[in-house]
Design a protein around this motif. Structure first.
Motif, PDB file in Angstrom:
ATOM      1  N   MET A   1      -5.104  -8.485   8.421  1.00 21.03           N
ATOM      2  CA  MET A   1      -4.954  -9.448   7.159  1.00 21.03           C
ATOM      3  C   MET A   1      -6.598  -9.583   6.572  1.00 21.03           C
ATOM      4  O   MET A   1      -6.543  -9.555   5.342  1.00 21.03           O
ATOM      5  N   PHE A   2      -7.375  -9.768   7.330  1.00 17.48           N
ATOM      6  CA  PHE A   2      -8.633 -10.220   6.944  1.00 17.48           C
ATOM      7  C   PHE A   2      -9.568  -9.056   6.727  1.00 17.48           C
ATOM      8  O   PHE A   2     -11.040  -9.255   6.559  1.00 17.48           O
ATOM      9  N   THR A   3      -9.142  -7.879   6.790  1.00 19.27           N
ATOM     10  CA  THR A   3      -9.971  -6.483   6.803  1.00 19.27           C
ATOM     11  C   THR A   3      -9.908  -6.067   5.456  1.00 19.27           C
ATOM     12  O   THR A   3      -8.675  -5.897   4.955  1.00 19.27           O
ATOM     13  N   PRO A   4     -10.965  -6.092   4.713  1.00 23.81           N
ATOM     14  CA  PRO A   4     -10.937  -5.604   3.265  1.00 23.81           C
ATOM     15  C   PRO A   4     -10.280  -4.114   2.969  1.00 23.81           C
ATOM     16  O   PRO A   4     -10.585  -3.408   3.776  1.00 23.81           O
ATOM     17  N   GLY A   5      -9.287  -4.208   1.908  1.00 25.10           N
ATOM     18  CA  GLY A   5      -8.826  -2.776   1.861  1.00 25.10           C
ATOM     19  C   GLY A   5      -7.502  -2.411   2.414  1.00 25.10           C
ATOM     20  O   GLY A   5      -6.863  -1.568   2.347  1.00 25.10           O
ATOM     21  N   THR A   6      -6.779  -3.483   3.649  1.00 23.86           N
ATOM     22  CA  THR A   6      -5.702  -3.255   4.225  1.00 23.86           C
ATOM     23  C   THR A   6      -4.431  -3.304   3.230  1.00 23.86           C
ATOM     24  O   THR A   6      -4.539  -4.138   2.253  1.00 23.86           O
ATOM     25  N   ALA A   7      -3.785  -2.276   3.224  1.00 23.57           N
ATOM     26  CA  ALA A   7      -2.753  -1.978   2.137  1.00 23.57           C
ATOM     27  C   ALA A   7      -1.439  -2.493   2.807  1.00 23.57           C
ATOM     28  O   ALA A   7      -0.882  -2.190   4.148  1.00 23.57           O
ATOM     29  N   PHE A   8      -0.363  -2.827   2.121  1.00 26.34           N
ATOM     30  CA  PHE A   8       1.057  -2.936   2.621  1.00 26.34           C
ATOM     31  C   PHE A   8       1.976  -2.570   1.274  1.00 26.34           C
ATOM     32  O   PHE A   8       1.485  -2.460   0.168  1.00 26.34           O
TER      33      PHE A   8
ATOM     34  N   GLN B   1     -11.367 -18.984   5.315  1.00 21.13           N
ATOM     35  CA  GLN B   1     -11.386 -17.685   4.602  1.00 21.13           C
ATOM     36  C   GLN B   1      -9.839 -17.520   4.078  1.00 21.13           C
ATOM     37  O   GLN B   1      -8.736 -17.817   5.156  1.00 21.13           O
ATOM     38  N   ALA B   2      -9.674 -16.940   3.004  1.00 17.21           N
ATOM     39  CA  ALA B   2      -8.271 -16.777   2.558  1.00 17.21           C
ATOM     40  C   ALA B   2      -7.993 -15.165   2.371  1.00 17.21           C
ATOM     41  O   ALA B   2      -8.991 -14.662   2.068  1.00 17.21           O
ATOM     42  N   ALA B   3      -6.947 -14.681   3.041  1.00 19.94           N
ATOM     43  CA  ALA B   3      -6.679 -13.425   2.866  1.00 19.94           C
ATOM     44  C   ALA B   3      -5.923 -13.261   1.506  1.00 19.94           C
ATOM     45  O   ALA B   3      -4.727 -13.592   1.378  1.00 19.94           O
ATOM     46  N   VAL B   4      -6.540 -12.644   0.416  1.00 20.45           N
ATOM     47  CA  VAL B   4      -5.874 -12.680  -0.823  1.00 20.45           C
ATOM     48  C   VAL B   4      -5.269 -11.372  -1.263  1.00 20.45           C
ATOM     49  O   VAL B   4      -6.011 -10.124  -1.157  1.00 20.45           O
ATOM     50  N   ALA B   5      -4.030 -11.112  -1.496  1.00 19.23           N
ATOM     51  CA  ALA B   5      -3.236 -10.043  -1.719  1.00 19.23           C
ATOM     52  C   ALA B   5      -3.386  -9.818  -3.291  1.00 19.23           C
ATOM     53  O   ALA B   5      -2.751 -10.685  -4.172  1.00 19.23           O
ATOM     54  N   THR B   6      -3.706  -8.789  -3.745  1.00 20.61           N
ATOM     55  CA  THR B   6      -3.543  -8.278  -5.288  1.00 20.61           C
ATOM     56  C   THR B   6      -2.387  -7.083  -5.081  1.00 20.61           C
ATOM     57  O   THR B   6      -2.367  -6.330  -4.559  1.00 20.61           O
ATOM     58  N   LEU B   7      -1.312  -7.719  -6.041  1.00 19.60           N
ATOM     59  CA  LEU B   7      -0.231  -7.046  -6.270  1.00 19.60           C
ATOM     60  C   LEU B   7      -0.015  -6.098  -7.404  1.00 19.60           C
ATOM     61  O   LEU B   7      -0.436  -6.574  -8.467  1.00 19.60           O
ATOM     62  N   LEU B   8       0.844  -5.044  -7.321  1.00 21.07           N
ATOM     63  CA  LEU B   8       0.932  -4.099  -8.219  1.00 21.07           C
ATOM     64  C   LEU B   8       2.024  -3.387  -8.350  1.00 21.07           C
ATOM     65  O   LEU B   8       2.647  -2.848  -7.233  1.00 21.07           O
ATOM     66  N   ARG B   9       3.024  -3.683  -9.475  1.00 20.86           N
ATOM     67  CA  ARG B   9       4.245  -3.142  -9.516  1.00 20.86           C
ATOM     68  C   ARG B   9       4.197  -1.486  -9.713  1.00 20.86           C
ATOM     69  O   ARG B   9       3.081  -0.976  -9.988  1.00 20.86           O
ATOM     70  N   PRO B  10       5.439  -0.818  -9.317  1.00 19.19           N
ATOM     71  CA  PRO B  10       5.359   0.653  -9.372  1.00 19.19           C
ATOM     72  C   PRO B  10       5.065   1.141 -10.917  1.00 19.19           C
ATOM     73  O   PRO B  10       5.701   0.506 -11.899  1.00 19.19           O
ATOM     74  N   GLY B  11       4.243   2.024 -10.928  1.00 16.22           N
ATOM     75  CA  GLY B  11       3.935   2.673 -12.226  1.00 16.22           C
ATOM     76  C   GLY B  11       3.166   1.819 -13.386  1.00 16.22           C
ATOM     77  O   GLY B  11       2.748   2.007 -14.405  1.00 16.22           O
ATOM     78  N   ALA B  12       2.753   0.426 -12.587  1.00 20.22           N
ATOM     79  CA  ALA B  12       1.941  -0.372 -13.504  1.00 20.22           C
ATOM     80  C   ALA B  12       0.361   0.040 -13.284  1.00 20.22           C
ATOM     81  O   ALA B  12       0.126   0.496 -12.347  1.00 20.22           O
TER      82      ALA B  12
ATOM     83  N   ALA C   1       2.257 -10.756   3.082  1.00 22.24           N
ATOM     84  CA  ALA C   1       1.879  -9.293   3.473  1.00 22.24           C
ATOM     85  C   ALA C   1       2.539  -8.915   4.975  1.00 22.24           C
ATOM     86  O   ALA C   1       2.426  -9.578   5.935  1.00 22.24           O
ATOM     87  N   PRO C   2       3.431  -7.950   4.756  1.00 20.35           N
ATOM     88  CA  PRO C   2       4.190  -7.594   6.190  1.00 20.35           C
ATOM     89  C   PRO C   2       3.307  -6.456   6.854  1.00 20.35           C
ATOM     90  O   PRO C   2       3.346  -5.521   6.645  1.00 20.35           O
ATOM     91  N   VAL C   3       1.990  -7.060   7.340  1.00 19.21           N
ATOM     92  CA  VAL C   3       1.092  -6.243   8.042  1.00 19.21           C
ATOM     93  C   VAL C   3       1.451  -6.143   9.545  1.00 19.21           C
ATOM     94  O   VAL C   3       1.552  -6.923  10.166  1.00 19.21           O
ATOM     95  N   GLY C   4       1.398  -4.856   9.902  1.00 16.41           N
ATOM     96  CA  GLY C   4       1.818  -4.675  11.544  1.00 16.41           C
ATOM     97  C   GLY C   4       0.664  -3.884  12.111  1.00 16.41           C
ATOM     98  O   GLY C   4      -0.709  -3.960  11.546  1.00 16.41           O
ATOM     99  N   PRO C   5       0.893  -3.378  13.044  1.00 11.38           N
ATOM    100  CA  PRO C   5      -0.269  -2.633  13.501  1.00 11.38           C
ATOM    101  C   PRO C   5      -0.876  -1.464  12.830  1.00 11.38           C
ATOM    102  O   PRO C   5      -0.407  -0.739  11.942  1.00 11.38           O
TER     103      PRO C   5
END
Length: 223
Positions: free
Chosen positions: A11-18, A72-83, A215-219
């Protein structure tokens, strides 16, 4: 069994995607909130606009050595499909950690208040703190009365929150006698949220993490 902790290191690694089932994608990035003084090493986590200064919130049972620790905060930037990404991206605070040691966490346990027993929890249950004003925080137990005016929508905590502007919704408030408060919006808003303690291989505390269920982040699938 009680809720288990996900991989907060990612979660605190830059660029982690979900992604969500509706196709919305998210990318995580760590943001510095501030360096928090813990003169007693007794940590409080709560909604500051509801609980700060009331004396009703107890610190966690696990303490750390007195000192100054980054938050530190883990900040999520969200993007809708097609946006397309815009000039003002949609961000949410996914999790926040108080970093005690720069060591990887190899195990996780729920941060508890006095009298709480994990053995009493049911399937996927957890102990957490309630948020009723969309905001969470960390501060030292000795700082509970260092921010007068908060209950009247005045004082340094309100001023710090209102100064956030368009950036990630995190802030740092300076109170009386050198006390500080690290604040942040709570993911999607009100609810109850767990705080976890990460320990290294030697059993030493390395961090406290509050998860806001964004963020539903797993392994890491590439590991």
């Amino acid at each position: 069994m009680p809720m288990t902790a996900p991989d907060y290191t990612r979660m605190f690694t830059p660029g982690t995607a979900f992604s969500y089932e509706n196709g919305t994608t998210g990318t995580l990035a760590p943001v510095e909130v501030g360096e928090l003084a813990l003169p007693t090493g007794r940590i409080v986590a709560c909604d500051p606009f509801v609980n700060l200064g009331t004396g009703d919130v107890q610190p966690f049972t696990v303490e750390v050595a007195p000192g100054r620790y980054p938050v530190q905060a883990a900040v999520a930037t969200l993007l809708r499909p097609g946006a397309e990404p815009g000039p003002r991206p949609h961000t949410r605070v996914a999790a926040v950690r108080l970093l005690v040691r720069a060591e990887p966490a190899t195990s996780w346990e729920l941060a508890l208040l006095p009298g709480q027993d994990p053995a009493e929890l049911g399937e996927d249950e957890f102990f957490g703190y309630d948020v009723d004003a969309g905001t969470g925080c960390f501060y030292d137990a000795s700082a509970d009365s260092a921010f007068p005016g908060t209950e009247d929508e005045e004082g340094p905590v309100w001023a710090a929150m209102e100064a956030v502007g368009d950036g990630p919704a995190v802030f740092f408030a300076e109170g009386e006698d050198g006390h500080g408060l690290a604040g942040f919006t709570s993911g999607w808003g009100d609810g109850s949220y767990p705080t976890w303690i990460g320990r290294d291989a030697a059993g030493e505390v390395v961090c406290f993490v509050t998860d806001f269920f964004v963020a539903p982040v797993g392994p890491d699938p590439s590991a």
